[in-house]
Write an enzyme that holds these catalytic residues in place. Structure first.
Site, PDB file in Angstrom:
ATOM      1  N   CYS A  16       0.668  -1.142  -0.051  1.00  0.00           N
ATOM      2  CA  CYS A  16       0.064  -0.128   0.010  1.00  0.00           C
ATOM      3  C   CYS A  16       0.679   1.140   0.059  1.00  0.00           C
ATOM      4  CB  CYS A  16      -0.970   0.062   1.295  1.00  0.00           C
ATOM      5  SG  CYS A  16      -2.263  -1.318   1.172  1.00  0.00           S
ATOM      6  N   ARG A  17       1.351   1.713   1.180  1.00  0.00           N
ATOM      7  CA  ARG A  17       2.072   2.879   1.234  1.00  0.00           C
ATOM      8  C   ARG A  17       3.539   3.069   0.535  1.00  0.00           C
ATOM      9  NH1 ARG A  17       1.789   3.136   7.455  1.00  0.00           N
ATOM     10  NH2 ARG A  17       2.096   0.934   7.140  1.00  0.00           N
ATOM     11  N   SER A  18       4.315   1.916   0.724  1.00  0.00           N
ATOM     12  CA  SER A  18       5.702   2.300   0.265  1.00  0.00           C
ATOM     13  C   SER A  18       5.708   1.865  -1.285  1.00  0.00           C
ATOM     14  CB  SER A  18       6.673   1.338   0.768  1.00  0.00           C
ATOM     15  OG  SER A  18       6.284   0.021   0.822  1.00  0.00           O
TER      16      SER A  18
END
Length: 166
Positions: A16-18
């Site tokens: 998701c974020r990275s």
């Protein structure tokens, strides 16, 4: 410049974020004509998603904003990454603590929170959208765009990089 500047983005599962940071930062680097100078990667502290593409909701939010993450695959961060990368940027405090536990005196990497350069966002961490709705993924894209631009500006100034103008 003979040595590439290596930047690693780290979250929990690397779906998701990275990878969002990887894709957005990579595009900003290319737009600045610095892809031969700055190397970009992402990883997760957990091993649940190794080899998998970013979450479909992550890819949809990124695509809506003009970023393609489909080529990325999750991997787990390794202690050696702190020797290989110049900048290791964690999406939240838990992942930062994980990285700092590996950090040694001879570690070369600058280890920090991804949003450390943009306190004006009101966030220290990029919120994990995994268990929420689509608005969380859109919020991650917005925060990552702000943080990525700040880090690119920082690297350009810090390393006196020549930016190509269109």
């Amino acid at each position: 410049m003979s040595k590439k500047i290596k930047v690693l983005f780290v979250c929990l599962g690397n779906i998701c974020r990275s990878p969002t940071a990887d894709g957005i930062f990579r595009q900003l680097v290319a737009n600045a004509g610095l892809q031969e100078v700055i190397q970009v990667d992402s990883a997760g502290t957990g091993d649940w998603h190794i080899g998998k593409a970013p979450d479909a909701r992550t890819q949809a939010a990124a695509k809506k904003a003009g970023y393609d993450l489909s080529h990325l695959r999750a991997r787990q961060v390794k202690p050696q990454d702190l020797q290989t990368f110049d900048y290791v940027l964690a999406m939240d405090e838990a992942n930062l603590a994980h990285l700092r536990a590996w950090q040694q005196a001879q570690t070369y990497a600058h280890v920090d929170l991804f949003l450390s350069l943009v306190p004006e966002t009101g966030y220290q961490a990029v919120p994990d959208p995994y268990y929420g709705g689509p608005q969380g993924f859109d919020q991650v894209v917005r925060l990552v765009e702000i943080g990525s631009q700040a880090w690119l500006t920082y690297l350009i100034k810090q390393h006196k990089l020549p930016v190509k103008t269109p």
